[in-house]
Write an enzyme that holds these catalytic residues in place. Sequence first.
Site, mmCIF file in Angstrom:
data_model
loop_
_atom_site.group_PDB
_atom_site.id
_atom_site.type_symbol
_atom_site.label_atom_id
_atom_site.label_comp_id
_atom_site.label_asym_id
_atom_site.label_seq_id
_atom_site.Cartn_x
_atom_site.Cartn_y
_atom_site.Cartn_z
ATOM 1 N N HIS A 46 0.866 -1.187 0.000
ATOM 2 C CA HIS A 46 0.000 0.000 0.000
ATOM 3 C C HIS A 46 0.901 1.236 0.000
ATOM 4 O O HIS A 46 2.056 1.177 0.457
ATOM 5 C CB HIS A 46 -0.868 0.029 1.255
ATOM 6 C CG HIS A 46 -1.956 -0.991 1.263
ATOM 7 N ND1 HIS A 46 -3.061 -0.871 2.057
ATOM 8 C CD2 HIS A 46 -2.107 -2.158 0.587
ATOM 9 C CE1 HIS A 46 -3.855 -1.904 1.879
ATOM 10 N NE2 HIS A 46 -3.287 -2.713 0.989
ATOM 11 N N GLU A 48 0.960 3.827 1.896
ATOM 12 C CA GLU A 48 1.447 4.191 3.230
ATOM 13 C C GLU A 48 2.600 3.297 3.668
ATOM 14 O O GLU A 48 3.591 3.769 4.239
ATOM 15 C CB GLU A 48 0.322 4.080 4.271
ATOM 16 C CG GLU A 48 -0.875 4.955 3.996
ATOM 17 C CD GLU A 48 -2.004 4.244 3.254
ATOM 18 O OE1 GLU A 48 -3.167 4.535 3.564
ATOM 19 O OE2 GLU A 48 -1.717 3.401 2.379
ATOM 20 N N CYS A 76 -6.222 2.123 5.759
ATOM 21 C CA CYS A 76 -6.863 0.857 6.112
ATOM 22 C C CYS A 76 -6.334 0.396 7.481
ATOM 23 O O CYS A 76 -5.375 0.966 8.009
ATOM 24 C CB CYS A 76 -6.578 -0.189 5.043
ATOM 25 S SG CYS A 76 -4.889 -0.832 5.070
ATOM 26 N N CYS A 79 -2.501 -0.344 7.517
ATOM 27 C CA CYS A 79 -1.689 0.872 7.445
ATOM 28 C C CYS A 79 -1.811 1.696 8.722
ATOM 29 O O CYS A 79 -0.822 2.271 9.187
ATOM 30 C CB CYS A 79 -2.083 1.689 6.220
ATOM 31 S SG CYS A 79 -1.652 0.856 4.665
#
Length: 144
Positions: A46, A48, A76, A79
């Site tokens: 992801h 992040e 999410c 993260c």
Amino acid sequence: MKEAIKEAQKAYSKGEVPIGAVIVSDGKILSRGQNKREQSQNAIHHAEMIAIDKACKKLKSWRLDNCEMYVTLEPCPMCAGAISNARIKKVVFAAREQTSKDNLMQQIFQSDRLNHKPQIFHDQSHEKEASQLLTDFFKSKRKC
């Protein structure tokens, strides 16, 4: 946030879900990240997570105490956990996660199980632009 949006646009152009993140320290961009799950075939890639990994390597520390993260979509659960564990002091997100109405990110950040609780800010001035990128991306996928 404009730099995070640029990262999201790069992800979009590569067929990735358009989410971008930047980590800032002392007013300067320390690292950048964009979704790369399709490209890498790795579930944790992801925006992040990539930005956190790069920042840790650059600082040679897992502690990002004086750093701020700007991300185009509300993080999410994975993260959010990584953000808290990295000790990032402030998270600014543009678009709200539309699939979840339970304030899960806030619940994670407020959990007694985590020692660090970052400040959270919703950047409404960039929300429409970040949301539109996501909407356009998923519309293009449905046409296929």
